[in-house]
Motif scaffolding. Structure first.
Motif, PDB file in Angstrom:
ATOM      1  N   PRO A   1       0.831  -1.213   0.000  1.00  0.00           N
ATOM      2  CA  PRO A   1       0.000   0.000   0.000  1.00  0.00           C
ATOM      3  C   PRO A   1       0.863   1.259   0.000  1.00  0.00           C
ATOM      4  CG  PRO A   1       0.000  -1.019   2.166  1.00  0.00           C
ATOM      5  CD  PRO A   1       0.702  -1.979   1.248  1.00  0.00           C
ATOM      6  N   MET A   2       0.283   2.365  -0.396  1.00  0.00           N
ATOM      7  CA  MET A   2       1.016   3.621  -0.480  1.00  0.00           C
ATOM      8  C   MET A   2       1.621   4.029   0.856  1.00  0.00           C
ATOM      9  SD  MET A   2       1.084   4.807  -3.585  1.00  0.00           S
ATOM     10  CE  MET A   2       1.354   3.077  -3.963  1.00  0.00           C
ATOM     11  N   SER A   3       0.949   3.706   1.962  1.00  0.00           N
ATOM     12  CA  SER A   3       1.452   4.095   3.282  1.00  0.00           C
ATOM     13  C   SER A   3       2.805   3.467   3.575  1.00  0.00           C
ATOM     14  CB  SER A   3       0.444   3.693   4.367  1.00  0.00           C
ATOM     15  OG  SER A   3       0.202   2.289   4.329  1.00  0.00           O
ATOM     16  N   VAL A   4       3.029   2.257   3.064  1.00  0.00           N
ATOM     17  CA  VAL A   4       4.299   1.568   3.292  1.00  0.00           C
ATOM     18  C   VAL A   4       5.422   2.257   2.524  1.00  0.00           C
ATOM     19  CG1 VAL A   4       5.541  -0.606   2.954  1.00  0.00           C
ATOM     20  CG2 VAL A   4       3.189  -0.622   3.775  1.00  0.00           C
ATOM     21  N   TYR A   5       5.169   2.562   1.264  1.00  0.00           N
ATOM     22  CA  TYR A   5       6.177   3.272   0.474  1.00  0.00           C
ATOM     23  C   TYR A   5       6.448   4.663   1.060  1.00  0.00           C
ATOM     24  CZ  TYR A   5       5.826  -0.270  -3.190  1.00  0.00           C
ATOM     25  OH  TYR A   5       5.862  -1.445  -3.895  1.00  0.00           O
ATOM     26  N   LYS A   6       5.413   5.305   1.543  1.00  0.00           N
ATOM     27  CA  LYS A   6       5.559   6.633   2.140  1.00  0.00           C
ATOM     28  C   LYS A   6       6.542   6.610   3.300  1.00  0.00           C
ATOM     29  CE  LYS A   6       2.907   9.971   4.862  1.00  0.00           C
ATOM     30  NZ  LYS A   6       1.592  10.233   5.497  1.00  0.00           N
ATOM     31  N   ARG A   7       6.445   5.590   4.154  1.00  0.00           N
ATOM     32  CA  ARG A   7       7.348   5.488   5.308  1.00  0.00           C
ATOM     33  C   ARG A   7       8.787   5.258   4.875  1.00  0.00           C
ATOM     34  NH1 ARG A   7       3.119   2.303   7.500  1.00  0.00           N
ATOM     35  NH2 ARG A   7       4.296   0.374   7.084  1.00  0.00           N
ATOM     36  N   ALA A   8       8.977   4.630   3.714  1.00  0.00           N
ATOM     37  CA  ALA A   8      10.329   4.317   3.250  1.00  0.00           C
ATOM     38  C   ALA A   8      10.980   5.472   2.492  1.00  0.00           C
ATOM     39  CB  ALA A   8      10.296   3.076   2.365  1.00  0.00           C
ATOM     40  N   LEU A   9      10.239   6.548   2.294  1.00  0.00           N
ATOM     41  CA  LEU A   9      10.779   7.710   1.584  1.00  0.00           C
ATOM     42  C   LEU A   9      11.399   8.711   2.550  1.00  0.00           C
ATOM     43  CD1 LEU A   9       8.040   8.593  -1.072  1.00  0.00           C
ATOM     44  CD2 LEU A   9      10.354   7.766  -1.548  1.00  0.00           C
TER      45      LEU A   9
ATOM     46  N   MET B   1      -2.968   6.591  -8.007  1.00  0.00           N
ATOM     47  CA  MET B   1      -3.693   7.622  -8.744  1.00  0.00           C
ATOM     48  C   MET B   1      -4.576   8.478  -7.840  1.00  0.00           C
ATOM     49  SD  MET B   1      -4.746   5.457 -12.162  1.00  0.00           S
ATOM     50  CE  MET B   1      -5.617   6.840 -12.884  1.00  0.00           C
ATOM     51  N   LEU B   2      -5.213   7.837  -6.836  1.00  0.00           N
ATOM     52  CA  LEU B   2      -6.177   8.543  -5.992  1.00  0.00           C
ATOM     53  C   LEU B   2      -5.547   9.141  -4.744  1.00  0.00           C
ATOM     54  CD1 LEU B   2      -9.254   6.138  -6.219  1.00  0.00           C
ATOM     55  CD2 LEU B   2      -8.770   8.172  -7.592  1.00  0.00           C
ATOM     56  N   LEU B   3      -4.675   8.351  -4.073  1.00  0.00           N
ATOM     57  CA  LEU B   3      -4.075   8.820  -2.830  1.00  0.00           C
ATOM     58  C   LEU B   3      -2.775   9.579  -3.050  1.00  0.00           C
ATOM     59  CD1 LEU B   3      -4.600   5.699  -0.519  1.00  0.00           C
ATOM     60  CD2 LEU B   3      -6.032   7.739  -0.720  1.00  0.00           C
ATOM     61  N   GLY B   4      -2.092   9.265  -4.159  1.00  0.00           N
ATOM     62  CA  GLY B   4      -0.809   9.903  -4.430  1.00  0.00           C
ATOM     63  C   GLY B   4      -0.842  11.419  -4.359  1.00  0.00           C
ATOM     64  N   PRO B   5      -1.781  12.076  -5.060  1.00  0.00           N
ATOM     65  CA  PRO B   5      -1.830  13.551  -5.012  1.00  0.00           C
ATOM     66  C   PRO B   5      -2.073  14.091  -3.591  1.00  0.00           C
ATOM     67  CG  PRO B   5      -3.068  12.726  -6.885  1.00  0.00           C
ATOM     68  CD  PRO B   5      -2.701  11.525  -6.066  1.00  0.00           C
ATOM     69  N   TRP B   6      -2.911  13.396  -2.825  1.00  0.00           N
ATOM     70  CA  TRP B   6      -3.198  13.840  -1.450  1.00  0.00           C
ATOM     71  C   TRP B   6      -1.955  13.714  -0.571  1.00  0.00           C
ATOM     72  CZ3 TRP B   6      -6.123  16.516   1.643  1.00  0.00           C
ATOM     73  CH2 TRP B   6      -6.110  16.267   3.010  1.00  0.00           C
ATOM     74  N   ILE B   7      -1.263  12.581  -0.667  1.00  0.00           N
ATOM     75  CA  ILE B   7      -0.039  12.389   0.114  1.00  0.00           C
ATOM     76  C   ILE B   7       1.022  13.400  -0.298  1.00  0.00           C
ATOM     77  CG2 ILE B   7       1.856  10.779   0.586  1.00  0.00           C
ATOM     78  CD1 ILE B   7      -0.148   8.494   0.270  1.00  0.00           C
ATOM     79  N   SER B   8       1.109  13.668  -1.584  1.00  0.00           N
ATOM     80  CA  SER B   8       2.110  14.612  -2.085  1.00  0.00           C
ATOM     81  C   SER B   8       1.935  16.000  -1.470  1.00  0.00           C
ATOM     82  CB  SER B   8       2.026  14.711  -3.611  1.00  0.00           C
ATOM     83  OG  SER B   8       2.282  13.455  -4.216  1.00  0.00           O
ATOM     84  N   VAL B   9       0.685  16.379  -1.211  1.00  0.00           N
ATOM     85  CA  VAL B   9       0.404  17.701  -0.639  1.00  0.00           C
ATOM     86  C   VAL B   9       0.586  17.697   0.874  1.00  0.00           C
ATOM     87  CG1 VAL B   9      -1.395  19.419  -0.240  1.00  0.00           C
ATOM     88  CG2 VAL B   9      -1.144  18.371  -2.499  1.00  0.00           C
ATOM     89  N   THR B  10       0.055  16.680   1.546  1.00  0.00           N
ATOM     90  CA  THR B  10       0.035  16.674   3.010  1.00  0.00           C
ATOM     91  C   THR B  10       1.356  16.228   3.633  1.00  0.00           C
ATOM     92  OG1 THR B  10      -0.887  14.425   3.015  1.00  0.00           O
ATOM     93  CG2 THR B  10      -2.447  16.273   3.057  1.00  0.00           C
TER      94      THR B  10
END
Length: 318
Positions: free
Chosen positions: A219-227, A247-256
């Motif tokens: 999931p995106m949350s896992v990759y997010k922690r590794a960045l 596609m859906l969560l990427g833009p939101w994570i990129s901003v927040t």
């Protein structure tokens, strides 16, 4: 050829009329071709949104095949870059496909002269996968020398090129694969290799400037922690769930979270393929070929490729 979406069994070998090049096209006698994920999408008509481009109820392009390498047999009267007898390679995904054949007509703008140090089979393994890796790392990922780069799914077609291209950009590269592919990644120059069957890479405290998701289901949350802070994740392949999240969560994570996360769709590009050709001729990029099939064995080749365990590329010899 095929006239209906479905499994590899829908493919049939048939004799058809030899194509004639238009004014801006080149007739190529195909010597080799290769399979990519896009070929599976074209064959099955899945995921369903792809049918908007490939034909809603039946295939718009009845001869599959994107990557080819061969020799020019004839040219249209407006062609200026190429001459009969020259060896070329190309990605036909942006110009009508049709590469799984003895002959195909190709727009001049899709062709590039074949790297002199690669065989036809090796050259046919390059275009779509290598350009996907390049566009993901450079265009979308903004790769820079000295960065720590993780390639998740590093042993497949795109992944093996991504490891080499990232090294060519001067990055410190970590590849993720299964046990049987560890030696391959090391031979390609990976600085670190993680065997996902033996260790969970995301339990490590290591953070990366750039993660290229070529194949996976995290999931995106896992990759997010590794960045790292201001790091970038680029999805170029993997599960449909992961694509939807990118596609859906990427833009939101990129901003927040101030970490860039998104997906990328490869586009056939002559300039990018020329760049890859130069890397190949400088011995900085070399394709990994898993299995070779003849054109008449195309259904069998699709069945093997569809299992998702190919080391590098699957090639058709024409």
């Amino acid at each position: 050829m095929y006239t209906a979406y479905g499994p590899p069994d829908v493919l049939q070998v048939k004799e058809v009329e030899k194509p004639v090049p238009r004014d801006n096209e080149v007739l190529v006698k195909v010597r080799a071709a290769s399979l990519n994920y896009g070929n599976l999408v074209l064959l099955k008509g899945e995921p369903l949104p792809a049918r908007l481009a490939f034909g809603l109820f039946k295939p718009k392009y009845t001869i599959p095949g994107g990557d080819i390498a061969g020799k020019i047999e004839a040219t249209g009267k407006e062609v200026q870059q190429f001459q009969p007898g020259e060896e070329v390679f190309a990605d036909l995904s942006g110009s009508g496909w049709g590469g799984f054949a003895e002959y195909v007509c190709v727009p001049e703008t899709a062709l590039v002269h074949k790297p002199a140090n690669l065989s036809f089979e090796e050259a046919a393994a390059v275009p779509m996968a290598a350009v996907t890796a390049l566009q993901g790392l450079r265009n979308k990922g903004g790769i820079q020398p000295g960065q720590k780069v993780l390639i998740h799914g590093a042993s497949g077609g795109v992944g093996t090129f991504a490891v080499q291209i990232a090294k060519a950009f001067g990055a410190e590269v970590t590849g993720v694969c299964s046990t049987r592919n560890v030696d391959i990644l090391r031979s390609l120059g990976a600085d670190h290799v993680i065997d996902y069957t033996k260790e969970n890479l995301f339990h490590k405290k290591q953070e990366y400037d750039l993660i290229l998701g070529v194949n996976g289901y995290q999931p995106m949350s896992v990759y997010k922690r590794a960045l790292r802070p201001k790091g970038t994740f680029v999805h170029v392949g993997g599960s449909s769930v992961q694509l939807t999240q990118a596609m859906l969560l990427g833009p939101w994570i990129s901003v927040t979270a101030k970490k860039k996360m998104g997906s990328m769709l490869q586009r056939a590009n002559q300039k990018d393929l020329i760049y890859i050709k130069e890397l190949a001729e400088a011995d900085k990029v070399k394709p990994v070929i898993d299995r070779r099939y003849t054109l008449s064995e195309v259904a069998e080749a699709f069945r093997y490729f569809g299992e998702g365990h190919a080391q590098g590329k699957v090639v058709l010899t024409v």
